[in-house]
Design a protein around this motif. Structure first.
Motif, PDB file in Angstrom:
ATOM      1  N   LEU A   9     -94.881 130.093  17.499  1.00  0.00           N
ATOM      2  CA  LEU A   9     -95.287 129.452  18.761  1.00  0.00           C
ATOM      3  C   LEU A   9     -95.659 130.552  19.745  1.00  0.00           C
ATOM      4  O   LEU A   9     -94.848 131.435  20.035  1.00  0.00           O
ATOM      5  CB  LEU A   9     -94.147 128.584  19.307  1.00  0.00           C
ATOM      6  CG  LEU A   9     -94.390 127.795  20.599  1.00  0.00           C
ATOM      7  CD1 LEU A   9     -93.522 126.536  20.647  1.00  0.00           C
ATOM      8  CD2 LEU A   9     -94.118 128.636  21.854  1.00  0.00           C
ATOM      9  N   ALA A  10     -96.889 130.501  20.228  1.00  0.00           N
ATOM     10  CA  ALA A  10     -97.355 131.448  21.248  1.00  0.00           C
ATOM     11  C   ALA A  10     -97.546 130.683  22.544  1.00  0.00           C
ATOM     12  O   ALA A  10     -98.240 129.663  22.582  1.00  0.00           O
ATOM     13  CB  ALA A  10     -98.663 132.097  20.818  1.00  0.00           C
ATOM     14  N   ALA A  11     -96.905 131.149  23.621  1.00  0.00           N
ATOM     15  CA  ALA A  11     -97.005 130.490  24.929  1.00  0.00           C
ATOM     16  C   ALA A  11     -97.504 131.480  25.964  1.00  0.00           C
ATOM     17  O   ALA A  11     -97.161 132.670  25.925  1.00  0.00           O
ATOM     18  CB  ALA A  11     -95.648 129.928  25.348  1.00  0.00           C
ATOM     19  N   ASP A  12     -98.298 130.987  26.898  1.00  0.00           N
ATOM     20  CA  ASP A  12     -98.859 131.835  27.938  1.00  0.00           C
ATOM     21  C   ASP A  12     -98.887 131.039  29.243  1.00  0.00           C
ATOM     22  O   ASP A  12     -99.227 129.852  29.248  1.00  0.00           O
ATOM     23  CB  ASP A  12    -100.273 132.276  27.556  1.00  0.00           C
ATOM     24  CG  ASP A  12    -100.852 133.245  28.566  1.00  0.00           C
ATOM     25  OD1 ASP A  12    -100.353 134.368  28.666  1.00  0.00           O
ATOM     26  OD2 ASP A  12    -101.812 132.862  29.260  1.00  0.00           O
ATOM     27  N   MET A  13     -98.551 131.685  30.337  1.00  0.00           N
ATOM     28  CA  MET A  13     -98.516 131.022  31.641  1.00  0.00           C
ATOM     29  C   MET A  13     -99.908 131.022  32.261  1.00  0.00           C
ATOM     30  O   MET A  13    -100.544 132.075  32.399  1.00  0.00           O
ATOM     31  CB  MET A  13     -97.528 131.753  32.551  1.00  0.00           C
ATOM     32  CG  MET A  13     -97.358 131.152  33.927  1.00  0.00           C
ATOM     33  SD  MET A  13     -96.040 132.037  34.802  1.00  0.00           S
ATOM     34  CE  MET A  13     -96.566 131.796  36.490  1.00  0.00           C
ATOM     35  N   ALA A  14    -100.380 129.860  32.632  1.00  0.00           N
ATOM     36  CA  ALA A  14    -101.717 129.734  33.214  1.00  0.00           C
ATOM     37  C   ALA A  14    -101.705 130.211  34.662  1.00  0.00           C
ATOM     38  O   ALA A  14    -100.783 129.923  35.416  1.00  0.00           O
ATOM     39  CB  ALA A  14    -102.177 128.276  33.139  1.00  0.00           C
ATOM     40  N   ASP A  56     -95.942 137.034  31.314  1.00  0.00           N
ATOM     41  CA  ASP A  56     -96.467 135.677  31.436  1.00  0.00           C
ATOM     42  C   ASP A  56     -96.486 134.916  30.114  1.00  0.00           C
ATOM     43  O   ASP A  56     -97.140 133.887  30.007  1.00  0.00           O
ATOM     44  CB  ASP A  56     -97.883 135.716  32.004  1.00  0.00           C
ATOM     45  CG  ASP A  56     -98.834 136.530  31.137  1.00  0.00           C
ATOM     46  OD1 ASP A  56     -98.357 137.263  30.247  1.00  0.00           O
ATOM     47  OD2 ASP A  56    -100.057 136.437  31.353  1.00  0.00           O
ATOM     48  N   GLY A  57     -95.781 135.394  29.101  1.00  0.00           N
ATOM     49  CA  GLY A  57     -95.812 134.682  27.832  1.00  0.00           C
ATOM     50  C   GLY A  57     -94.713 135.094  26.886  1.00  0.00           C
ATOM     51  O   GLY A  57     -93.869 135.942  27.197  1.00  0.00           O
ATOM     52  N   GLN A  93     -97.382 126.466  34.916  1.00  0.00           N
ATOM     53  CA  GLN A  93     -97.782 125.669  33.757  1.00  0.00           C
ATOM     54  C   GLN A  93     -98.134 126.596  32.596  1.00  0.00           C
ATOM     55  O   GLN A  93     -98.516 127.749  32.807  1.00  0.00           O
ATOM     56  CB  GLN A  93     -98.983 124.782  34.108  1.00  0.00           C
ATOM     57  CG  GLN A  93     -98.707 123.821  35.259  1.00  0.00           C
ATOM     58  CD  GLN A  93     -99.921 122.988  35.613  1.00  0.00           C
ATOM     59  OE1 GLN A  93    -100.111 121.879  35.116  1.00  0.00           O
ATOM     60  NE2 GLN A  93    -100.763 123.518  36.476  1.00  0.00           N
ATOM     61  N   PHE A  94     -98.019 126.066  31.394  1.00  0.00           N
ATOM     62  CA  PHE A  94     -98.215 126.880  30.199  1.00  0.00           C
ATOM     63  C   PHE A  94     -99.258 126.274  29.273  1.00  0.00           C
ATOM     64  O   PHE A  94     -99.498 125.059  29.265  1.00  0.00           O
ATOM     65  CB  PHE A  94     -96.896 127.016  29.427  1.00  0.00           C
ATOM     66  CG  PHE A  94     -95.797 127.680  30.209  1.00  0.00           C
ATOM     67  CD1 PHE A  94     -95.678 129.067  30.237  1.00  0.00           C
ATOM     68  CD2 PHE A  94     -94.888 126.929  30.931  1.00  0.00           C
ATOM     69  CE1 PHE A  94     -94.682 129.675  30.957  1.00  0.00           C
ATOM     70  CE2 PHE A  94     -93.877 127.526  31.651  1.00  0.00           C
ATOM     71  CZ  PHE A  94     -93.780 128.912  31.663  1.00  0.00           C
ATOM     72  N   ARG A  95     -99.866 127.156  28.472  1.00  0.00           N
ATOM     73  CA  ARG A  95    -100.614 126.762  27.294  1.00  0.00           C
ATOM     74  C   ARG A  95     -99.797 127.199  26.088  1.00  0.00           C
ATOM     75  O   ARG A  95     -99.174 128.256  26.109  1.00  0.00           O
ATOM     76  CB  ARG A  95    -101.987 127.442  27.233  1.00  0.00           C
ATOM     77  CG  ARG A  95    -102.964 127.039  28.332  1.00  0.00           C
ATOM     78  CD  ARG A  95    -104.310 127.720  28.080  1.00  0.00           C
ATOM     79  NE  ARG A  95    -105.310 127.369  29.055  1.00  0.00           N
ATOM     80  CZ  ARG A  95    -105.494 128.033  30.201  1.00  0.00           C
ATOM     81  NH1 ARG A  95    -104.744 129.094  30.483  1.00  0.00           N
ATOM     82  NH2 ARG A  95    -106.425 127.658  31.052  1.00  0.00           N
ATOM     83  N   ILE A  96     -99.822 126.399  25.019  1.00  0.00           N
ATOM     84  CA  ILE A  96     -99.038 126.721  23.826  1.00  0.00           C
ATOM     85  C   ILE A  96     -99.900 126.517  22.583  1.00  0.00           C
ATOM     86  O   ILE A  96    -100.651 125.535  22.489  1.00  0.00           O
ATOM     87  CB  ILE A  96     -97.767 125.848  23.734  1.00  0.00           C
ATOM     88  CG1 ILE A  96     -96.822 126.156  24.893  1.00  0.00           C
ATOM     89  CG2 ILE A  96     -97.043 126.065  22.400  1.00  0.00           C
ATOM     90  CD1 ILE A  96     -95.576 125.283  24.930  1.00  0.00           C
ATOM     91  N   GLY A  97     -99.789 127.449  21.635  1.00  0.00           N
ATOM     92  CA  GLY A  97    -100.427 127.327  20.334  1.00  0.00           C
ATOM     93  C   GLY A  97     -99.399 127.527  19.231  1.00  0.00           C
ATOM     94  O   GLY A  97     -98.495 128.357  19.358  1.00  0.00           O
ATOM     95  N   ALA A 118    -102.058 131.983  15.977  1.00  0.00           N
ATOM     96  CA  ALA A 118    -101.284 131.234  16.976  1.00  0.00           C
ATOM     97  C   ALA A 118    -101.725 131.599  18.386  1.00  0.00           C
ATOM     98  O   ALA A 118    -101.886 130.734  19.260  1.00  0.00           O
ATOM     99  CB  ALA A 118     -99.793 131.504  16.793  1.00  0.00           C
ATOM    100  N   ALA A 119    -101.952 132.893  18.631  1.00  0.00           N
ATOM    101  CA  ALA A 119    -102.360 133.345  19.959  1.00  0.00           C
ATOM    102  C   ALA A 119    -103.743 132.815  20.322  1.00  0.00           C
ATOM    103  O   ALA A 119    -104.001 132.446  21.481  1.00  0.00           O
ATOM    104  CB  ALA A 119    -102.344 134.864  20.006  1.00  0.00           C
TER     105      ALA A 119
END
Length: 584
Positions: A9-14, A56-57, A93-97, A118-119
């Motif tokens: 799981l890759a998460a990044d803050m928008a 941020d992720g 808020q986040f985006r996730i892959g 994933a990224a």
């Protein structure tokens, strides 16, 4: 190096850079709070392992693809609820892959094509949503109650082959209140008291004052909506009646409101008068009315002041009216909200038998409505009282129940100030004042006019060594709720004692009708510091009757001072009052 198949799981803050530029300290504090309260617990609950974090992720490994998808859905759904009351430009808020692939583990980091995919998938996700690869979709398509939209094959940076991507169709809970105008035959489906704020009337004869009048009404609506024990009819529904002469009972019936708030604004010279009243729609009774006279120094400051005064008082008046109704009903006929209300009344009496009855009532509320977040929060509070006072047979098992109830409440409604208030209180009693402060700040941000949150801020400041600030907060809470529970006086007395204001401490404790050890101990210590041996000795004698095994050190162990100097100050006062220090 180790190589194995895993879900990543890759998460990044928008909008991280924009948020940091606007408010670096605030952004970091909010992000840390989200990590502590939501993200890290969700990962742990779903058996995830955080491999790497950046500003941020993060990258997280899961042994199960289904666990990874459940975790992503929980984070995004709950973040959406958390952001419901947050301005757009301050939302985190986040985006996730998510991808399933061959991963290389080396020196507590992960590498490989599975991580890169994933990224890249994460970058294709909507803000507040998540996407998965074809391999992940194949694993979960028939196993989870989550829909997916086929985005087809996409070319992504630094990956030679196209990647087949699916977008998760996660639940996006809207705000708790309907924004559509109510129809005549519609009624809000809720077990909470329903309140409608009608547009205030501009009595000034000055059209330029309309902006102030409407703004005041909207501010009251917004602030009342923070009170999760109330159901507030939306602005669009209530503003239909702006400028109309209406029959209040008809309006209440059409809106489905038990209570109506109406008011007026009149300007004369350099003064402004705002009147407001709360009406029970079933009886046309005026439950509460007030006038606010102010000079026109700063019209927006007046708007804020009047709004705060109204929204601080109204919920208490509604609750008092509900309690009056409740006294005329038998428990078997109570709805979920009424059971919660009755449980609160019992809880505030702070006695073992009352706590047991409160537990029965709150359990009944959850039988009637298992998804009632506020009831879960208060079950944690009531159990917490039994845990703090030692009224439970198994302290560890009770604390586990408290944690479970608060976890459920958070998952149902992250924006309930009571949840964070109770978490702060529990952490104070665990002497974890740092974590308590996080939750207390969140509770204040969610509802700055809630008397129980405000008084707890004063209590926490006392424990942290800032009693004079604490006194201001506690007195503000008393002003917010003139019908406050008796324990507010105890909080005030402890703050005055820590501030070396002994006569004021004695006076505060003397307001209490209960006679418990804490009350007599602080009065005795106050008289001890004042040099009044006779009065101090009388209260120490009373303590020995109430608790023959009382010792100074045992009593101090029940308190939560961050600074040893404050504990020593109390120890010294009790010694002067005539209580010897227990020998080791």
């Amino acid at each position: 190096m180790e190589r194995r198949l895993a879900a990543v799981l890759a998460a990044d803050m928008a909008g991280y850079s924009r948020l940091m530029e606007a408010d670096e300290q605030g952004t970091l504090a909010r992000l840390r709070t989200h990590r502590i309260e939501l993200i890290d617990p969700a990962i742990a609950k779903n058996q995830g392992n955080i491999i790497k974090t950046t500003g941020d992720g993060m990258l997280v490994e899961f042994q199960s693809v289904a666990d990874a998808v459940r975790c992503a859905a929980e984070i995004q759904e709950r973040m959406h609820r958390r952001n419901a009351d947050v301005p757009d430009d301050r939302r985190i808020q986040f985006r996730i892959g998510i991808n399933l692939g061959d991963i290389i583990f080396d020196n507590d980091d992960i590498f490989g094509d599975g991580v890169n995919v994933a990224a890249r998938i994460e970058q294709l996700a909507d803000v507040g949503g998540f996407c998965v690869s074809q391999a992940v979709y194949d694993q979960v398509r028939d196993r989870l109650d989550i829909g997916f939209e086929d985005l087809g094959e996409r070319s992504v940076k630094n990956i030679a082959r196209p990647v087949h991507v699916w977008r998760a169709l996660i639940a996006r809970p809207g705000d708790r209140r309907d924004d559509k105008p109510a129809k005549d035959d519609e009624r809000p489906q809720t077990n909470k008291p329903t309140i409608a704020v009608l547009p205030f009337a501009n009595m000034s004869g000055d059209p330029d004052q309309e902006f102030f009048v409407d703004g005041l009404t909207e501010d009251i609506l917004t602030e009342l909506s923070r009170r999760h024990e109330l159901f507030v009819i939306s602005r669009n529904s209530s503003f239909v009646y702006k400028g109309q002469s209406v029959n209040l009972r008809d309006v209440a019936q059409k809106l489905g409101a038990q209570y109506l708030v109406e008011g007026s604004v009149r300007k004369g010279g350099d003064r402004l008068r705002v009147t407001v009243q709360l009406i029970d729609s079933a009886t046309d009774a005026h439950i509460w009315a007030e006038k606010y006279d102010r000079t026109l120094d700063d019209i927006f400051a007046i708007q804020d002041e009047v709004t705060s005064a109204i929204v601080a008082t109204l919920p208490g008046r509604v609750e008092a009216a509900q309690q009056d109704r409740l006294s005329r009903k038998t428990p078997s006929s109570m709805a979920a909200y009424e059971c919660v209300l009755a449980a609160k009344v019992r809880h505030h009496r702070s006695a073992r038998e009352e706590n047991e009855m409160a537990q029965e009532l709150i359990t009944r509320a959850l039988e009637l409505d298992p998804d009632y977040a506020h009831a879960h929060a208060w079950r944690g509070c009531i159990l917490g009282q039994s845990w703090v006072y030692g009224w439970c047979e198994d302290a560890d098992a009770t604390f586990a129940k408290i944690e479970k109830e608060l976890e459920i409440a958070l998952s149902l409604d992250d924006n309930d100030a009571d949840v964070h208030r109770i978490l702060a209180a529990i952490n104070v009693n665990r002497n974890d004042l740092t974590r308590a402060r996080y939750h207390q700040e969140r509770a204040l941000a969610l509802n700055p006019n809630y008397d129980l949150v405000v008084v707890q801020q004063g209590e926490l400041l006392t424990w942290l060594g800032h009693p004079k600030e604490g006194i201001d907060w506690i007195r503000r809470a008393m002003k917010l709720n003139p019908h406050h529970p008796e324990r507010f006086w105890s909080h005030l007395g402890k703050a005055h004692f820590a501030a070396r204001q002994y006569p004021e401490a004695i006076e505060a404790f003397m307001h209490m009708s209960s006679t418990d050890v804490l009350q007599h101990a602080f009065i005795a210590a106050s008289y001890g510091q004042l040099g009044d041996a006779t009065a101090a000795g009388a209260h120490m004698a009373r303590i020995k009757v109430l608790d023959p095994d009382f010792t100074i050190e045992g009593f101090l162990d029940t308190l939560h001072y961050a600074n040893e100097a404050d504990a020593e100050h109390l120890r010294e006062g009790l010694k002067k009052a005539g209580q010897p220090v227990a020998q080791a």
